[in-house]
Motif scaffolding. Structure first.
Motif, PDB file in Angstrom:
ATOM      1  N   ASP A 111      49.831 -44.709  83.027  1.00 56.32           N
ATOM      2  CA  ASP A 111      49.202 -42.980  82.115  1.00 56.32           C
ATOM      3  C   ASP A 111      50.627 -43.420  81.017  1.00 56.32           C
ATOM      4  O   ASP A 111      50.932 -43.910  80.605  1.00 56.32           O
ATOM      5  N   GLN A 112      50.216 -41.990  80.411  1.00 56.19           N
ATOM      6  CA  GLN A 112      51.159 -42.010  79.352  1.00 56.19           C
ATOM      7  C   GLN A 112      52.486 -42.417  79.162  1.00 56.19           C
ATOM      8  O   GLN A 112      53.247 -42.497  78.482  1.00 56.19           O
ATOM      9  N   ARG A 113      52.938 -41.040  80.633  1.00 55.89           N
ATOM     10  CA  ARG A 113      54.462 -41.221  80.754  1.00 55.89           C
ATOM     11  C   ARG A 113      55.228 -42.527  81.068  1.00 55.89           C
ATOM     12  O   ARG A 113      55.870 -43.072  80.997  1.00 55.89           O
ATOM     13  N   GLU A 114      54.235 -43.226  82.150  1.00 56.35           N
ATOM     14  CA  GLU A 114      54.323 -44.913  82.517  1.00 56.35           C
ATOM     15  C   GLU A 114      54.307 -45.152  81.336  1.00 56.35           C
ATOM     16  O   GLU A 114      55.849 -45.915  81.387  1.00 56.35           O
ATOM     17  N   GLU A 116      55.152 -44.454  78.311  1.00 53.74           N
ATOM     18  CA  GLU A 116      55.957 -44.077  77.221  1.00 53.74           C
ATOM     19  C   GLU A 116      58.010 -44.341  77.916  1.00 53.74           C
ATOM     20  O   GLU A 116      58.867 -44.871  77.644  1.00 53.74           O
ATOM     21  N   LEU A 117      57.804 -44.355  78.754  1.00 50.66           N
ATOM     22  CA  LEU A 117      59.271 -44.988  79.676  1.00 50.66           C
ATOM     23  C   LEU A 117      59.500 -46.344  80.141  1.00 50.66           C
ATOM     24  O   LEU A 117      60.600 -46.747  79.876  1.00 50.66           O
TER      25      LEU A 117
END
Length: 132
Positions: A111-114, A116-117
């Motif tokens: 997902d986008q958060r994973e 970006e992190l």
């Protein structure tokens, strides 16, 4: 060569306080190098390798991860989120972090958060491994 006072602070305390000939670091708009008699200046720091040239000509390198840089009346203050001198960086740990980030980024269906992190982790690891 002329020198000027530089103070480098982090959340953990003062990383450096002394006279230098120059300081070079990454800002959010690119690389900047400050020397004696620089005009007043303020900018946000990016993520990258930083260099200072001490009063005696000795050069030191560090990994700098964000913060603020100001020049006011000839005094330079660098407030870094993270500042690690080259000799303090655990290269094995940085390489392991780089590898973990690359493994995460190689996965499908992030997902986008994973994503970006993992990108941020990779970027920090690449900065640390490049500092010598």
């Amino acid at each position: 060569m002329s020198s000027f006072p530089l103070k480098i602070m982090t959340p953990d305390g003062t990383a450096f306080d002394g006279q230098v000939q120059s300081v070079s670091c990454r800002t959010i708009t690119g690389q900047v190098q400050l020397m004696a008699r620089h005009i007043d200046y303020c900018t946000a720091l990016g993520m990258g390798e930083a260099h200072i040239t001490l009063e005696d000509g000795t050069q030191r390198s560090a990994a700098c991860m964000g913060g603020m840089l100001t020049v006011l009346e000839g005094e330079v203050r660098l407030a870094a989120t993270t500042w690690e001198w080259a000799e303090q960086i655990d290269q094995a740990r940085a390489e392991a972090s780089k590898k973990r980030a690359e493994e995460i980024l190689a996965r499908k269906n992030l997902d986008q958060r994973e994503y970006e992190l993992a990108q941020a982790r990779l970027k920090r690891a690449l900065v640390r491994t490049s500092v010598r």
